[in-house]
Design an enzyme around this catalytic site. Structure first.
Site, PDB file in Angstrom:
ATOM      1  N   GLY A  61       8.147  10.314  -6.976  1.00 58.20           N
ATOM      2  CA  GLY A  61       6.912  10.288  -6.624  1.00 58.20           C
ATOM      3  C   GLY A  61       6.279  11.061  -5.549  1.00 58.20           C
ATOM      4  O   GLY A  61       5.656  10.733  -4.370  1.00 58.20           O
ATOM      5  N   SER A 116       4.685  14.060  -5.865  1.00 57.86           N
ATOM      6  CA  SER A 116       3.397  15.232  -6.249  1.00 57.86           C
ATOM      7  C   SER A 116       2.206  15.115  -5.334  1.00 57.86           C
ATOM      8  O   SER A 116       1.504  16.031  -5.157  1.00 57.86           O
ATOM      9  CB  SER A 116       3.267  14.818  -7.584  1.00 57.86           C
ATOM     10  OG  SER A 116       2.729  13.490  -7.905  1.00 57.86           O
ATOM     11  N   SER A 130       5.060  11.640 -12.249  1.00 64.75           N
ATOM     12  CA  SER A 130       4.882  10.864 -13.574  1.00 64.75           C
ATOM     13  C   SER A 130       4.791  11.643 -14.716  1.00 64.75           C
ATOM     14  O   SER A 130       5.102  11.241 -15.809  1.00 64.75           O
ATOM     15  CB  SER A 130       4.159   9.637 -13.462  1.00 64.75           C
ATOM     16  OG  SER A 130       2.606  10.282 -13.634  1.00 64.75           O
ATOM     17  N   ASN A 134      10.110   6.204  -3.746  1.00 68.19           N
ATOM     18  CA  ASN A 134       8.642   5.968  -3.233  1.00 68.19           C
ATOM     19  C   ASN A 134       7.617   5.675  -4.149  1.00 68.19           C
ATOM     20  O   ASN A 134       6.740   4.753  -3.797  1.00 68.19           O
ATOM     21  CB  ASN A 134       8.371   7.521  -2.582  1.00 68.19           C
ATOM     22  CG  ASN A 134       6.938   7.793  -2.424  1.00 68.19           C
ATOM     23  OD1 ASN A 134       6.465   7.247  -1.419  1.00 68.19           O
ATOM     24  ND2 ASN A 134       6.117   8.285  -3.100  1.00 68.19           N
ATOM     25  N   SER A 140       6.224  -1.828   2.141  1.00 69.56           N
ATOM     26  CA  SER A 140       4.842  -1.875   2.428  1.00 69.56           C
ATOM     27  C   SER A 140       4.597  -2.946   3.455  1.00 69.56           C
ATOM     28  O   SER A 140       5.314  -3.825   3.578  1.00 69.56           O
ATOM     29  CB  SER A 140       4.107  -2.260   1.214  1.00 69.56           C
ATOM     30  OG  SER A 140       2.796  -2.687   1.478  1.00 69.56           O
ATOM     31  N   TYR A 154       2.919  -7.045  -6.474  1.00 62.67           N
ATOM     32  CA  TYR A 154       3.276  -5.806  -5.704  1.00 62.67           C
ATOM     33  C   TYR A 154       4.000  -6.186  -4.425  1.00 62.67           C
ATOM     34  O   TYR A 154       4.911  -5.579  -4.219  1.00 62.67           O
ATOM     35  CB  TYR A 154       2.021  -4.871  -5.497  1.00 62.67           C
ATOM     36  CG  TYR A 154       2.222  -4.000  -4.430  1.00 62.67           C
ATOM     37  CD1 TYR A 154       2.596  -2.557  -4.803  1.00 62.67           C
ATOM     38  CD2 TYR A 154       1.771  -4.102  -3.213  1.00 62.67           C
ATOM     39  CE1 TYR A 154       2.563  -1.595  -4.132  1.00 62.67           C
ATOM     40  CE2 TYR A 154       1.887  -3.089  -2.251  1.00 62.67           C
ATOM     41  CZ  TYR A 154       2.389  -1.806  -2.597  1.00 62.67           C
ATOM     42  OH  TYR A 154       2.296  -0.772  -1.639  1.00 62.67           O
TER      43      TYR A 154
END
Ligand code: NAP
Length: 253
Positions: free
Chosen positions: A20, A22, A45, A94, A146, A159
């Site tokens: 991840g 990008s 993705s 990530n 997180s 999450y």
């Protein structure tokens, strides 16, 4: 002690894969690794302008890089990607899915999707990477957790629990694989301005409210995460394992 500061953070000869990367935090970390001398794989993705743009930006900065595409919420795709990947020296876990939903509204389908992307995909990549890292006697694994681990956000139970799970998995790997030259740690970002929360952060009232929770009184930037990620991958961080670094401006307190 005999290392220069440049040597302390030198990643020349290393390869890094940012899961991840990008855009957002993953991009900032992967670019920092590239600037420190690593060869970097930028991953998204799906094919996207942002993925193309970061590769172009990296190439312009003289960073050796490649791009990779895989939807990590799709188990079959993730397994195929893991089987084919050149195992990197530095693996950054990530990418994640983050769905805001009341506890009782969450469906098991949604739960499975989020856990597939946030937990199972990491497990699949690690099962492929660890034996190779073990053989090499070198590996740096950085999980992006997180602040939700410390302060469970409203409507983010699934999450948040997936992020705690990642942290625990890193600690387990730190213990099990430390003797093979492998370290595993997490970083827990606070509120960071990325695409993910661009909508809510475009509301000045919401920003004011968020800032009031943060002891350092500001919203973070993706680049705020890059320094600790560099430390955990660099020669000067080689004795750090099994920890979490909250990069939150104090929000975790
Ligand atoms: P972001 O801007 O939403 O970027 C997400 C990245 O993950 C993109 O590169 C995206 O690729 C990739 N990705 C998303 N779903 C994927 C999937 N199913 N398969 C493969 N790649 C996928 O995210 P961010 O804000 O930088 O967050 C990065 C990490 O930090 C996440 O784990 C997030 O939970 C954590 N975090 C963020 C904050 C924050 O405030 N931003 C706070 C705490 C923790 P595409 O471009 O192809 O979609």
């Amino acid at each position: 002690v005999n290392m220069s500061v440049t040597e302390m953070f030198d990643l020349s000869g290393k390869t890094a894969l940012g899961r991840g990367s990008s855009r957002g935090i993953g991009k900032a970390i992967a670019l920092a690794y590239g600037r420190a001398g690593a060869k970097v794989v930028f991953h998204g993705s799906k094919p996207s302008d942002k993925l193309d743009a970061v590769v172009e930006e990296a190439e312009k900065a003289g960073i050796a890089c490649e791009k990779a595409i895989c939807d990590l919420s799709n188990e079959a795709e993730t397994k195929a990607f893991a089987a084919e990947m050149d195992v990197p020296d530095i693996l950054v876990l990530n990418a994640s899915m983050q769905t805001y939903m009341g506890f009782e509204d969450f469906t098991t389908e949604e739960f499975d999707k989020e856990y597939s992307a946030n937990v199972k995909a990491n497990f699949i990549l690690l099962q492929r990477a660890l034996p190779v890292m073990k053989e090499r006697k070198f590996g740096r694994i950085i999980g992006i957790s997180s602040v939700n681990h410390y302060r469970p956000g409203l409507n983010l139970a699934v999450y948040a629990s997936s992020k705690s799970s990642l942290m625990n998995m890193m600690k387990n790997i730190a213990r099990s694989y430390g003797s093979f030259g492998i370290t595993a740690n997490t970083i827990s970002p606070g509120i960071i301005a990325t695409d993910r929360n661009a909508k809510i952060l475009s509301d000045p009232k919401a920003v004011e409210n968020f800032i009031s929770w943060v002891p350092t009184h500001r919203i973070g930037a993706a680049d705020d995460i890059a320094g600790s990620a560099l430390l955990l991958a660099a020669p000067c961080g080689s004795f750090i394992t099994g920890i979490d670094i909250p990069v939150t401006g104090g929000l975790h307190l």
